[in-house]
Design a protein around this motif. Structure first.
Motif, PDB file in Angstrom:
ATOM      1  N   GLY A 127      -6.463  -1.591 -11.783  1.00  0.00           N
ATOM      2  CA  GLY A 127      -6.283  -0.415 -12.643  1.00  0.00           C
ATOM      3  C   GLY A 127      -6.006   0.807 -11.792  1.00  0.00           C
ATOM      4  O   GLY A 127      -5.132   0.799 -10.945  1.00  0.00           O
ATOM      5  N   ASP A 128      -6.804   1.844 -11.978  1.00  0.00           N
ATOM      6  CA  ASP A 128      -6.607   3.066 -11.197  1.00  0.00           C
ATOM      7  C   ASP A 128      -7.487   3.097  -9.950  1.00  0.00           C
ATOM      8  O   ASP A 128      -7.613   4.119  -9.292  1.00  0.00           O
ATOM      9  CB  ASP A 128      -6.857   4.303 -12.054  1.00  0.00           C
ATOM     10  CG  ASP A 128      -8.277   4.370 -12.599  1.00  0.00           C
ATOM     11  OD1 ASP A 128      -9.014   3.362 -12.495  1.00  0.00           O
ATOM     12  OD2 ASP A 128      -8.662   5.432 -13.122  1.00  0.00           O
ATOM     13  N   ARG A 129      -8.093   1.976  -9.627  1.00  0.00           N
ATOM     14  CA  ARG A 129      -8.941   1.883  -8.431  1.00  0.00           C
ATOM     15  C   ARG A 129      -8.213   1.099  -7.342  1.00  0.00           C
ATOM     16  O   ARG A 129      -7.103   0.634  -7.533  1.00  0.00           O
ATOM     17  CB  ARG A 129     -10.283   1.253  -8.798  1.00  0.00           C
ATOM     18  CG  ARG A 129     -11.051   2.155  -9.775  1.00  0.00           C
ATOM     19  CD  ARG A 129     -12.422   1.665 -10.095  1.00  0.00           C
ATOM     20  NE  ARG A 129     -12.335   0.459 -10.917  1.00  0.00           N
ATOM     21  CZ  ARG A 129     -13.366  -0.319 -11.191  1.00  0.00           C
ATOM     22  NH1 ARG A 129     -14.561  -0.042 -10.723  1.00  0.00           N
ATOM     23  NH2 ARG A 129     -13.213  -1.388 -11.944  1.00  0.00           N
ATOM     24  N   ASP A 130      -8.848   0.937  -6.188  1.00  0.00           N
ATOM     25  CA  ASP A 130      -8.216   0.321  -5.028  1.00  0.00           C
ATOM     26  C   ASP A 130      -8.412  -1.184  -4.974  1.00  0.00           C
ATOM     27  O   ASP A 130      -9.321  -1.741  -5.600  1.00  0.00           O
ATOM     28  CB  ASP A 130      -8.783   0.925  -3.738  1.00  0.00           C
ATOM     29  CG  ASP A 130      -8.395   2.381  -3.558  1.00  0.00           C
ATOM     30  OD1 ASP A 130      -7.348   2.785  -4.105  1.00  0.00           O
ATOM     31  OD2 ASP A 130      -9.138   3.111  -2.874  1.00  0.00           O
ATOM     32  N   MET A 143      -3.330   6.642  -7.732  1.00  0.00           N
ATOM     33  CA  MET A 143      -2.502   5.547  -7.283  1.00  0.00           C
ATOM     34  C   MET A 143      -3.363   4.531  -6.541  1.00  0.00           C
ATOM     35  O   MET A 143      -4.200   4.889  -5.719  1.00  0.00           O
ATOM     36  CB  MET A 143      -1.414   6.084  -6.361  1.00  0.00           C
ATOM     37  CG  MET A 143      -0.476   5.009  -5.880  1.00  0.00           C
ATOM     38  SD  MET A 143       0.946   5.766  -5.067  1.00  0.00           S
ATOM     39  CE  MET A 143       0.982   4.799  -3.599  1.00  0.00           C
ATOM     40  N   THR A 144      -3.187   3.286  -6.856  1.00  0.00           N
ATOM     41  CA  THR A 144      -3.955   2.222  -6.225  1.00  0.00           C
ATOM     42  C   THR A 144      -3.517   2.031  -4.780  1.00  0.00           C
ATOM     43  O   THR A 144      -2.336   1.933  -4.481  1.00  0.00           O
ATOM     44  CB  THR A 144      -3.766   0.897  -6.999  1.00  0.00           C
ATOM     45  OG1 THR A 144      -4.249   1.089  -8.330  1.00  0.00           O
ATOM     46  CG2 THR A 144      -4.521  -0.241  -6.350  1.00  0.00           C
ATOM     47  N   ARG A 145      -4.516   2.004  -3.897  1.00  0.00           N
ATOM     48  CA  ARG A 145      -4.258   1.718  -2.490  1.00  0.00           C
ATOM     49  C   ARG A 145      -4.805   0.340  -2.158  1.00  0.00           C
ATOM     50  O   ARG A 145      -5.739  -0.132  -2.802  1.00  0.00           O
ATOM     51  CB  ARG A 145      -4.948   2.747  -1.598  1.00  0.00           C
ATOM     52  CG  ARG A 145      -4.455   4.170  -1.792  1.00  0.00           C
ATOM     53  CD  ARG A 145      -5.371   5.162  -1.118  1.00  0.00           C
ATOM     54  NE  ARG A 145      -6.726   4.986  -1.658  1.00  0.00           N
ATOM     55  CZ  ARG A 145      -7.847   5.366  -1.047  1.00  0.00           C
ATOM     56  NH1 ARG A 145      -7.799   5.947   0.108  1.00  0.00           N
ATOM     57  NH2 ARG A 145      -9.022   5.168  -1.613  1.00  0.00           N
TER      58      ARG A 145
END
Length: 176
Positions: free
Chosen positions: A107-110, A1-3
């Motif tokens: 994407g799937d990064r922060d 989950m992106t933070r």
């Protein structure tokens, strides 16, 4: 989950830049970019960036070879000299209006809130800031740009030392 993470450094007295917006005090300090909460690991997990115009101009002017490696939103109400070929997205919109686009780009990064403190505070005000990761330098500046110029409740998740810095990862505590 992106933070959405405010990853920054501060002087012991809570300033991220001098009154003339310089970061020279920070660049003279020893740390390990691959160490605890270091820049290398953090950057590898980052997919999009948000920064204020003052931070953008300082980095552009003081690191002539710098080109952002990720889509970068620059929050400003002024005209900016953009770096050719960089994925820079100047905006005067409210942070809430562009946050979804930043998360999609990550994407799937922060999403990294680079600076300044008021910009990070705007994300916090809208319930969009998840973490604050701060490296505390053994220097006082006496004045300058504050780390976070508003009240934000935080909970310590991790703390340690990286070179000359004390590093702390905080979760943002949202009101019940």
């Amino acid at each position: 989950m992106t933070r959405t993470v405010y990853y920054t450094a501060t002087s012991l007295d809570g300033f991220i830049a001098t009154p003339d917006h310089s970061l020279d005090w920070l660049l003279s300090r020893e740390n390990d970019p691959a160490g605890l909460m270091g820049y290398d690991g953090f950057l590898a997990g980052t997919g999009a960036v948000a920064m204020g115009a003052t931070t953008y101009r300082w980095v552009r002017d003081n690191d002539p070879g710098w080109v952002p490696e990720r889509p970068t939103w620059v929050f400003t109400h002024r005209e900016l000299e953009l770096i050719p070929g960089a994925d820079l997205r100047p905006t005067a919109d409210d942070v809430a209006a562009v946050h979804a686009a930043m998360v999609a780009a990550a994407g799937d990064r922060d999403v990294w809130i680079v600076g300044g403190g008021d910009l990070a505070g705007q994300f916090a005000d809208r319930g969009l800031l998840d973490e604050v990761v701060v490296s505390i330098a053994p220097v006082t500046l006496g004045a300058g740009a504050p780390l976070l110029p508003r009240r934000v409740e935080l909970a310590v998740r991790e703390a340690g030392r990286n070179g000359e810095f004390v590093v702390v990862r905080y979760a943002v505590v949202r009101p019940a």
